[in-house]
Scaffold this motif. Structure first.
Motif, PDB file in Angstrom:
ATOM      1  N   ASP A 111       0.671  -0.841  -0.578  1.00  0.00           N
ATOM      2  CA  ASP A 111      -0.205   0.243  -0.055  1.00  0.00           C
ATOM      3  C   ASP A 111       0.994   1.100  -0.327  1.00  0.00           C
ATOM      4  O   ASP A 111       0.318   2.331  -0.882  1.00  0.00           O
ATOM      5  N   ASP A 119       3.071   1.821  -3.648  1.00  0.00           N
ATOM      6  CA  ASP A 119       2.507   2.235  -4.282  1.00  0.00           C
ATOM      7  C   ASP A 119       1.447   3.236  -4.624  1.00  0.00           C
ATOM      8  O   ASP A 119       1.020   3.870  -5.942  1.00  0.00           O
ATOM      9  N   ARG A 120       1.496   4.362  -3.190  1.00  0.00           N
ATOM     10  CA  ARG A 120       0.248   5.987  -3.616  1.00  0.00           C
ATOM     11  C   ARG A 120       2.090   6.306  -3.677  1.00  0.00           C
ATOM     12  O   ARG A 120       1.564   7.642  -4.168  1.00  0.00           O
ATOM     13  N   LYS A 154       3.191   6.076  -7.472  1.00  0.00           N
ATOM     14  CA  LYS A 154       2.044   7.031  -8.026  1.00  0.00           C
ATOM     15  C   LYS A 154       2.874   8.942  -7.654  1.00  0.00           C
ATOM     16  O   LYS A 154       3.015   9.382  -8.815  1.00  0.00           O
ATOM     17  N   ASP A 213       4.541   6.492   3.634  1.00  0.00           N
ATOM     18  CA  ASP A 213       2.874   6.402   3.640  1.00  0.00           C
ATOM     19  C   ASP A 213       3.211   8.290   3.144  1.00  0.00           C
ATOM     20  O   ASP A 213       3.182   8.855   3.738  1.00  0.00           O
TER      21      ASP A 213
END
Length: 149
Positions: free
Chosen positions: A16, A19-20, A23, A78
């Motif tokens: 997670d 991937d965030r 991008k 994150d």
């Protein structure tokens, strides 16, 4: 915040996070279409050929870093925790575990990452252009950053 070695139970968290954050990284480099999820990238790019550490707080993982004796190869935080010291703690811990690390590649355009590494004494030695590892149909430019050995 606690930094520790990666465990298999961290996999969903790091997927997670990667991937965030990836991008965002690709957006800064103008390469949004080059995105590949970690489930694919980890195998194609050999994530687990490196030492992997994670930053956590209260059992929730907020970032990860992968490195070997020479290179800090992966660092993802994150996006909701960006700018809160997670990346700094991960780099600091990697350099404590492997003080001989001297090399990092940063996609051109990713100025936040470049600035983070500069805080640790890394300097841009050159800019290289070539095929993107793991997604070779894309041409990329990267800052090749080094620290005195």
């Amino acid at each position: 915040m606690n930094v520790r070695q990666y465990r298999d139970s961290d996999w969903e968290y790091i997927c997670d996070i990667h991937d965030r954050a990836r991008k965002n990284e690709l957006f800064l480099a103008g390469l949004e279409e080059a995105f590949i999820p970690l489930e694919v990238a980890a195998e194609k790019e050999g994530l687990f050929e490196y030492s992997v550490i994670v930053a956590e707080n209260e059992e929730k993982v907020f970032g990860f870093c992968a490195f070997n004796d020479e290179e800090l190869a992966w660092l993802y935080v994150d996006p909701d925790k960006s700018g809160k010291g997670v990346g700094t703690e991960l780099v600091k811990t990697a350099l404590e575990q492997k003080p001989e690390i001297y090399y990092i590649e940063v996609l051109c355009g990713n100025e936040p990452a470049k600035c983070l590494y500069e805080k640790f004494g890394f300097k841009v030695k050159k800019t290289a252009t070539g095929k993107m590892p793991g997604n070779e149909k894309f041409e990329v430019s990267a800052y090749c950053m080094e620290k005195e050995k």
